[in-house]
Scaffold this active site. Structure first.
Site, short mmCIF file in Angstrom:
data_model
loop_
_atom_site.label_atom_id
_atom_site.label_comp_id
_atom_site.label_asym_id
_atom_site.label_seq_id
_atom_site.Cartn_x
_atom_site.Cartn_y
_atom_site.Cartn_z
N ASP A 187 -13.24 37.78 -53.24
CA ASP A 187 -13.38 38.35 -51.90
C ASP A 187 -13.08 37.28 -50.84
OD1 ASP A 187 -14.48 40.93 -50.45
OD2 ASP A 187 -15.59 39.27 -49.55
N HIS A 233 -15.07 46.56 -57.08
CA HIS A 233 -14.78 45.31 -56.36
C HIS A 233 -15.58 44.14 -56.91
CE1 HIS A 233 -13.89 42.56 -53.11
NE2 HIS A 233 -15.15 42.54 -52.72
#
Length: 291
Positions: free
Chosen positions: A104, A271
């Protein structure tokens, strides 16, 4: 978490970086993303430390690293500033050259580090992202809906800060449960750590500044580097149930526009693939590190 790891705090000049480290072998730096801390690596770091010298650090503004004041240009929270912190941290621990694995926002720091300090980065893994400039250049309704926070957090101070302050822990849980994942995939002790930090208004403000920098000075840096490619071997990993994995772009093809030596692998995860699939993550990273 991190039993057997040593905790350090290193003054990099502009920030004080909190990190844990352990193991022997080639050095590897682990960088987390939003809204997490180095705690996201609590299952992966010990496994990697059996073969590598592992350093898991909090980005400036996150976790227990310091939160420098930010000016109107948000440069204090640029990926360039964050990358410089981490290079200084690794050098202070005696590692002039090292691999970097980022997830991320940490993956965006990793990308910038490979461009700004190519002499330091031996190889890099970028987990569940596409390059920042590519993302902003390809926004459509699907992406804007999924990544609404990119446009919410960049609003002028202190609009997002005040709105999130209404129920910060509830909002944190909403974020952790998005992007193809679910909150119960996280270890309770990791969630408790994220909650502890996210309860701090100064930490939340620093996170907003990270995103404000991403939409301003970071784009300036990226545009200045159009045409440059990362030379170190790059592994792109993504969750097949996340925004990157379900999007129209082939992650490997996109990264090959930005790096010369790219391989890729998707995991059956959202994610937050590191915490959803720690064993598979370790296996994929070790294959890449040995390559």
């Amino acid at each position: 978490m991190f039993d057997g790891f040593e905790r350090v705090r290193v003054d990099t000049g502009e920030a004080t970086i909190n990190a844990v480290h352990s193991g022997t072998g080639p050095p590897v730096l682990l960088l987390h993303g939003f809204p997490q801390t180095s705690a996201m690596w609590h299952q992966v770091a010990p496994a990697l430390a059996q073969r590598y010298t592992v350093v898991a650090a909090d980005l400036r503004g996150y976790g227990d690293s310091s939160r420098p004041p930010s000016g109107d240009d948000h440069a204090a929270y640029s990926f360039r500033a964050m990358a410089a912190d981490q290079v200084a941290l690794m050098r202070s621990l005696g590692h002039e050259r090292f691999a970097v694995i980022g997830h991320d926002r940490g993956a965006r720091v990793t990308h910038r580090m490979a461009l700004d300090a190519p002499e330091a980065v031996t190889r890099l893994a970028v987990l569940d992202i596409l390059p920042t400039l590519h993302v902003y250049s390809h926004v459509d309704r699907r992406l804007a809906t999924a990544y609404y926070h990119w446009f919410f957090y960049i609003q002028p101070y202190d609009v997002p800060e005040r709105l999130i302050a209404g129920d910060p822990i509830g909002y944190l849980h909403t974020v952790l449960g998005r992007f193809g994942g679910r909150v119960d995939a996280f270890a309770p002790e990791a969630v408790a750590e994220y909650e502890r930090v996210f309860a701090d208004p100064d930490a939340r403000h620093a996170m907003m500044e990270d995103y404000r920098a991403g939409a301003s000075i970071d784009l300036e840096h990226d545009r200045a580097d159009v045409g440059r490619r990362v030379e170190a071997p790059l592994l792109a990993m993504w969750g097949t149930r996340g925004v990157v994995g379900r999007g129209p772009d082939n992650p490997v093809a996109v990264w090959r526009e930005h790096a010369t030596d790219v391989t890729g692998v998707g995991l059956d995860a959202g994610h937050y693939l590191v915490e959803e699939r720690p064993e598979e993550t370790v296996a994929a990273l070790e294959r890449f590190m040995e390559g």
